[in-house]
Design a protein around this motif. Structure first.
Motif, PDB file in Angstrom:
ATOM      1  N   THR A 199       0.860  -1.181   0.000  1.00  0.00           N
ATOM      2  CA  THR A 199       0.000   0.000   0.000  1.00  0.00           C
ATOM      3  C   THR A 199       0.895   1.230   0.000  1.00  0.00           C
ATOM      4  OG1 THR A 199      -0.077   0.153   2.406  1.00  0.00           O
ATOM      5  CG2 THR A 199      -1.783  -1.187   1.356  1.00  0.00           C
ATOM      6  N   ARG A 200       0.285   2.356  -0.227  1.00  0.00           N
ATOM      7  CA  ARG A 200       1.066   3.597  -0.195  1.00  0.00           C
ATOM      8  C   ARG A 200       0.195   4.731   0.304  1.00  0.00           C
ATOM      9  NH1 ARG A 200      -2.357   6.426  -3.264  1.00  0.00           N
ATOM     10  NH2 ARG A 200      -2.562   5.859  -5.406  1.00  0.00           N
ATOM     11  N   PHE A 201       0.875   5.693   0.902  1.00  0.00           N
ATOM     12  CA  PHE A 201       0.232   6.952   1.249  1.00  0.00           C
ATOM     13  C   PHE A 201       0.927   7.984   0.381  1.00  0.00           C
ATOM     14  CE2 PHE A 201       0.330  10.718   4.299  1.00  0.00           C
ATOM     15  CZ  PHE A 201      -0.929  11.151   3.923  1.00  0.00           C
ATOM     16  N   PRO A 243       0.848  11.710  -0.229  1.00  0.00           N
ATOM     17  CA  PRO A 243       0.492  13.122  -0.066  1.00  0.00           C
ATOM     18  C   PRO A 243       1.254  14.025  -1.049  1.00  0.00           C
ATOM     19  CG  PRO A 243       2.069  12.481   1.615  1.00  0.00           C
ATOM     20  CD  PRO A 243       1.755  11.233   0.839  1.00  0.00           C
ATOM     21  N   SER A 244       0.622  15.120  -1.409  1.00  0.00           N
ATOM     22  CA  SER A 244       1.331  16.163  -2.156  1.00  0.00           C
ATOM     23  C   SER A 244       1.929  17.107  -1.120  1.00  0.00           C
ATOM     24  CB  SER A 244       0.352  16.938  -3.039  1.00  0.00           C
ATOM     25  OG  SER A 244      -0.397  16.027  -3.814  1.00  0.00           O
ATOM     26  N   PRO A 245       3.199  17.428  -1.224  1.00  0.00           N
ATOM     27  CA  PRO A 245       3.822  18.274  -0.194  1.00  0.00           C
ATOM     28  C   PRO A 245       3.512  19.744  -0.427  1.00  0.00           C
ATOM     29  CG  PRO A 245       5.463  17.618  -1.792  1.00  0.00           C
ATOM     30  CD  PRO A 245       4.175  16.984  -2.242  1.00  0.00           C
ATOM     31  N   LEU A 272       5.743   5.364   1.545  1.00  0.00           N
ATOM     32  CA  LEU A 272       5.412   6.792   1.579  1.00  0.00           C
ATOM     33  C   LEU A 272       5.826   7.373   0.232  1.00  0.00           C
ATOM     34  CD1 LEU A 272       4.576   9.458   2.842  1.00  0.00           C
ATOM     35  CD2 LEU A 272       6.855   9.617   3.883  1.00  0.00           C
ATOM     36  N   ARG A 273       4.826   7.827  -0.498  1.00  0.00           N
ATOM     37  CA  ARG A 273       5.116   8.372  -1.830  1.00  0.00           C
ATOM     38  C   ARG A 273       4.821   9.867  -1.835  1.00  0.00           C
ATOM     39  NH1 ARG A 273       1.268   6.436  -6.307  1.00  0.00           N
ATOM     40  NH2 ARG A 273       0.385   8.523  -6.230  1.00  0.00           N
ATOM     41  N   ILE A 274       5.817  10.638  -2.147  1.00  0.00           N
ATOM     42  CA  ILE A 274       5.649  12.092  -2.173  1.00  0.00           C
ATOM     43  C   ILE A 274       5.249  12.500  -3.596  1.00  0.00           C
ATOM     44  CG2 ILE A 274       6.803  14.303  -1.780  1.00  0.00           C
ATOM     45  CD1 ILE A 274       6.492  12.673   0.787  1.00  0.00           C
ATOM     46  N   ALA A 277       0.906   9.976 -13.365  1.00  0.00           N
ATOM     47  CA  ALA A 277       2.046   9.639 -12.507  1.00  0.00           C
ATOM     48  C   ALA A 277       1.650   8.575 -11.484  1.00  0.00           C
ATOM     49  CB  ALA A 277       2.545  10.893 -11.799  1.00  0.00           C
ATOM     50  N   SER A 278       0.469   8.731 -10.925  1.00  0.00           N
ATOM     51  CA  SER A 278       0.020   7.806  -9.888  1.00  0.00           C
ATOM     52  C   SER A 278      -0.154   6.392 -10.448  1.00  0.00           C
ATOM     53  CB  SER A 278      -1.297   8.330  -9.317  1.00  0.00           C
ATOM     54  OG  SER A 278      -1.671   7.565  -8.206  1.00  0.00           O
ATOM     55  N   VAL A 279      -0.695   6.313 -11.652  1.00  0.00           N
ATOM     56  CA  VAL A 279      -0.900   4.998 -12.274  1.00  0.00           C
ATOM     57  C   VAL A 279       0.436   4.312 -12.546  1.00  0.00           C
ATOM     58  CG1 VAL A 279      -1.469   4.008 -14.520  1.00  0.00           C
ATOM     59  CG2 VAL A 279      -3.177   5.353 -13.294  1.00  0.00           C
ATOM     60  N   VAL A 326      -6.328   2.897  -0.899  1.00  0.00           N
ATOM     61  CA  VAL A 326      -7.449   3.504  -0.187  1.00  0.00           C
ATOM     62  C   VAL A 326      -7.246   5.006  -0.255  1.00  0.00           C
ATOM     63  CG1 VAL A 326      -8.731   3.679   1.973  1.00  0.00           C
ATOM     64  CG2 VAL A 326      -7.514   1.566   1.411  1.00  0.00           C
ATOM     65  N   ARG A 327      -8.261   5.725  -0.663  1.00  0.00           N
ATOM     66  CA  ARG A 327      -8.182   7.183  -0.711  1.00  0.00           C
ATOM     67  C   ARG A 327      -9.572   7.759  -0.565  1.00  0.00           C
ATOM     68  NH1 ARG A 327      -5.751   7.062  -6.836  1.00  0.00           N
ATOM     69  NH2 ARG A 327      -7.552   6.173  -7.894  1.00  0.00           N
ATOM     70  N   GLY A 328      -9.663   9.072  -0.543  1.00  0.00           N
ATOM     71  CA  GLY A 328     -10.937   9.725  -0.273  1.00  0.00           C
ATOM     72  C   GLY A 328     -11.921   9.568  -1.422  1.00  0.00           C
TER      73      GLY A 328
END
Ligand code: GLU
Length: 441
Positions: A4-6, A8-10, A38-40, A186-188, A200-202
């Motif tokens: 899994t990954r989280f 966030p955009s910094p 953790l993916r920035i 980019a996310s894909v 999992v995301r909003g």
């Protein structure tokens, strides 16, 4: 293998809404011994700031949400360019030249005609000559992914079976005119290449998910399982999005909220499971079940964090706070007694300093005018410190005998004269900690 990954955009500090996403992804991996990345998401060089990257790491570390490794999108731009080239080769990525104003005009016309504001794909019909001319006049275009107009379906881990008609969605822009690769692509690429199995995301990402499912398929990747958690609202059900800035994790930390309170609440809020107060992430992971979360907006009240913080502190053993208490300057001989006496009376750790100041320096007496004479008489009977466990009983016994007062009329004015407050620890327990009684000065 679960990954899994989280992501966030910094571009700001993490808030409670982000924490929910981070925690859910962390717990899913933790529960099965998988990998949490953790993916920035820092493809936007203007809005991304290094100080936010540091702040994100700091906040997650404070909560114990450790990551197996950190990835940065800014270091992977070549991967996105390569994927874009492949999509171009397949005819799935096409160049468009409309200005934002032109797009807005089209949108308004469609709405006026009662049609959904979906991009009309005008750019698909441009000839090479026309594109050259537009490029010469307007500079390079932006690039859209050509969706297949069919239903996009997935089994959502929270929302259940989902189906979206691709024709009701605009072809997403993947690359801006200035060459910046956008999140959708980019996310894909990252999810596919990093072997992410669960996302999992909003719920605000549901439409993105639909388009990303097609992009993943076009690139030949494996589709992760998707789940979309509901968005948080305020206690009255009001939208929280505008207020999330005031619910930054670092602000809550500054207000004394304990990680245990945040983790316990956010790991269960919006699910059918009760909140279990613990700072043990393994325990939270064990009981974590995505399918127990509902789709309805989730009410969040920051005020709920304080009773949980207090309950967590009340249960802490002396060893857990020994260093902190020593740092306040509490002598070793009194330290454990001080903790036992103070812990029931604090809301946050910061309150400890107030109780120690009271023990060390005494409190400004609070004396009602009608009690002034009584208190003066009583204080004259009180010996100088140090006091023992029997001091309170002996003293109030003597005062009772002298004045005839009893019960609350006896005890409350004395408590207020010594501590300046109406509430607090048992006076018999507090007395041996009192180094000074200002009412005696
Ligand atoms: N950077 C995106 C965001 O913060 C990530 C969304 C996702 O999890 O895919 O909204």
């Amino acid at each position: 293998m679960t990954t899994t990954r989280f992501a966030p955009s910094p571009t700001g500090y993490l808030h409670v809404g982000n924490l929910r996403t981070a925690l859910m992804n962390h717990l899913i991996a933790r529960k099965v011994g998988g990998t949490f990345i953790l993916r920035i998401d820092d493809t936007d060089p203007e809005r991304s700031k290094e100080e936010y990257v540091e702040a994100i790491k700091e906040d997650l570390t404070w909560l114990g949400l450790t990551w197996a490794r950190i990835e940065r999108q800014s270091a992977r731009l070549h991967r996105y360019e390569e994927a874009a080239e492949r999509l171009r080769g397949m005819g799935r990525l096409y160049e468009c030249f409309e200005t934002p104003e032109e797009l807005e005009l089209k949108r308004r016309k469609q709405l006026a005609m009662g049609r959904p504001p979906v991009y009309d794909r005008a750019a698909l019909t441009l000839s090479e000559d026309e594109k050259d001319r537009l490029r010469a006049a307007r500079g390079p275009g932006h690039w859209r992914f050509r969706l297949d107009h069919e239903r996009i379906e997935w089994q959502d881990g929270i929302l259940g079976p989902r189906s979206i008609d691709a024709a009701s969605v605009s072809d997403p822009v993947l690359i801006r005119a200035d060459g910046q690769v956008l999140y959708t692509l980019a996310s894909v690429v990252d999810d596919t290449e990093m072997g992410v199995t669960d996302v999992v995301r909003g719920a605000d990402h549901v439409t993105n998910t639909a388009t990303q499912i097609q992009i993943i398929a076009a690139l030949g990747g494996r589709c992760p399982r998707f789940a979309h958690h509901s968005l948080l609202t305020g206690p009255q059900g009001e939208a929280l999005s505008k207020r999330l800035g005031t619910l930054a994790l670092r602000d809550l930390r500054a207000q004394g909220v304990e990680p245990a309170a945040l983790l316990s609440l956010m790991a269960r809020l919006g699910s059918s499971d009760p909140v279990e107060l613990t700072d043990d992430l393994d325990r939270l992971a064990e009981g974590f079940d995505l399918s127990k979360f509902g789709a309805a907006p989730t009410r969040f009240d920051a005020a709920d964090l304080f009773p949980l913080t207090a309950r967590h502190l009340h249960a802490l053993p002396f060893e857990a706070v020994q260093g902190e208490i020593a740092a306040l300057g509490v002598p070793d001989a009194l330290a454990e007694r001080f903790w036992t006496v103070a812990r029931e009376n604090i809301e946050t750790r910061a309150d400890l300093a107030g109780w120690w100041a009271l023990c060390r320096d005494g409190a400004e007496p609070a004396i009602a005018p009608e009690d002034a004479e009584f208190v003066a008489e009583a204080v004259a009977l009180l010996p100088d410190p140090p006091y023992g466990p029997e001091t309170w009983g002996d003293w109030t016994g003597a005062v009772k005998e002298r004045t005839g007062r009893k019960g609350k009329a006896l005890f409350m004015p004395l408590r207020k004269a010594l501590t300046g407050r109406e509430r607090g620890p048992e006076m018999a327990d507090l007395m041996p900690l009192l180094q000074r009684v200002r009412a005696k000065d």
